[in-house]
Design an enzyme around this catalytic site. Sequence first.
Site, PDB file in Angstrom:
ATOM      1  N   ILE A   1       0.835  -1.203   0.000  1.00  0.00           N
ATOM      2  CA  ILE A   1       0.000   0.000   0.000  1.00  0.00           C
ATOM      3  C   ILE A   1       0.867   1.249   0.000  1.00  0.00           C
ATOM      4  O   ILE A   1       1.862   1.337   0.714  1.00  0.00           O
ATOM      5  CB  ILE A   1      -0.944   0.003   1.216  1.00  0.00           C
ATOM      6  CG1 ILE A   1      -1.986  -1.117   1.081  1.00  0.00           C
ATOM      7  CG2 ILE A   1      -1.647   1.341   1.371  1.00  0.00           C
ATOM      8  CD1 ILE A   1      -2.905  -1.244   2.273  1.00  0.00           C
TER       9      ILE A   1
ATOM     10  N   GLY B   1      -0.056  -5.695   0.545  1.00  0.00           N
ATOM     11  CA  GLY B   1      -1.112  -5.867  -0.437  1.00  0.00           C
ATOM     12  C   GLY B   1      -0.731  -6.769  -1.589  1.00  0.00           C
ATOM     13  O   GLY B   1      -1.602  -7.347  -2.247  1.00  0.00           O
TER      14      GLY B   1
ATOM     15  N   ASP C   1      -1.906 -10.140  -0.670  1.00  0.00           N
ATOM     16  CA  ASP C   1      -3.352 -10.192  -0.891  1.00  0.00           C
ATOM     17  C   ASP C   1      -3.660 -10.453  -2.360  1.00  0.00           C
ATOM     18  O   ASP C   1      -4.529 -11.251  -2.701  1.00  0.00           O
ATOM     19  CB  ASP C   1      -3.995  -8.857  -0.479  1.00  0.00           C
ATOM     20  CG  ASP C   1      -3.901  -8.571   1.003  1.00  0.00           C
ATOM     21  OD1 ASP C   1      -4.473  -9.346   1.784  1.00  0.00           O
ATOM     22  OD2 ASP C   1      -3.265  -7.579   1.371  1.00  0.00           O
TER      23      ASP C   1
END
Length: 310
Positions: free
Chosen positions: A100, A156, A159
């Site tokens: 991020i 992220g 993810d």
Amino acid sequence: MLSLVSRSARSSSRGFGLCSQSVIRAMSSSAGPTPPYTTLAISRPAQDVTHVELHRPNKRNAMNKAFWSEMVDCFNEISNDPDCRVVVFSAAGKVFTAGIDLMDMAGDILQPQGDDTARISWNIRKTIAKFQDTFSVIERCPKPVVVAVHGACVGGGVDLITACDIRLCTQDAWFQVKEVDIGLAADVGTLQRLPKVIGSRSLVNELALTARKMYADEAKSSGLVSRVFADKEAMLTGALELAGEIAARSPVAVQGTKVNLVYSRDHSVAEGLEYMAAWNMSMLQTEDVMKSAQASMEKNNIKNVTFSKL
């Protein structure tokens, strides 16, 4: 979006094993994001294969505000693109992603809007749900997604890759569930998908609770990735070859396989079998079954079979 792909790229043959080095270099160092995107570059390196490249190399591919919505738009369009059967996802520059972009996202994360606790909480929930959809859209896309990771894959990035179907990496790749180091629990997919990707719950807990780095060899042995390559160029060559093998098969079979694999992961065996029966009661009526069976009986290369668009 995909209409912007060059005609020359569209006309590439299915001989993915013979991909030229110029194609690989073009994939790994494209000129920049593809309009209307500011964080993604889209190309068609071979027939039926779409390449999506995370393209903020000067920012270590950190995920800014635009990224979260552009990914949803991009994969929704890919889902409905009959000229795409497989997606290769990679990143420009020296690393896959630093996670991020905290500087760009600070306002949304640290300064939520609302007049009281209830309204602030409601808005935070909407923001989290929006971010979650950025990666869930990959899973909902019926086209298989092969992700190719090089260098750092942080926060992220984990993810993102756990929502993909096949994960490849370079020998210098490393992975880090970073969120506990910035004071929060990962909330956009890692804690839900990583335990279903890696066989060891203990290892998942260790990675998530300590934020330690996992390097390529451990990623391979634990099942996070299925192949490790010497460098980025070799990895992209391998990703294209793998995508070519998938794209050569019946799109009815391939997309049905992905949909049912995802469904079965989250349901009991009995539920998965029932869903499969309902799915195939119509999908078995495709002419692709006869074409594939005939090619097999005649020992004909499946890549020589022409399947209709889906």
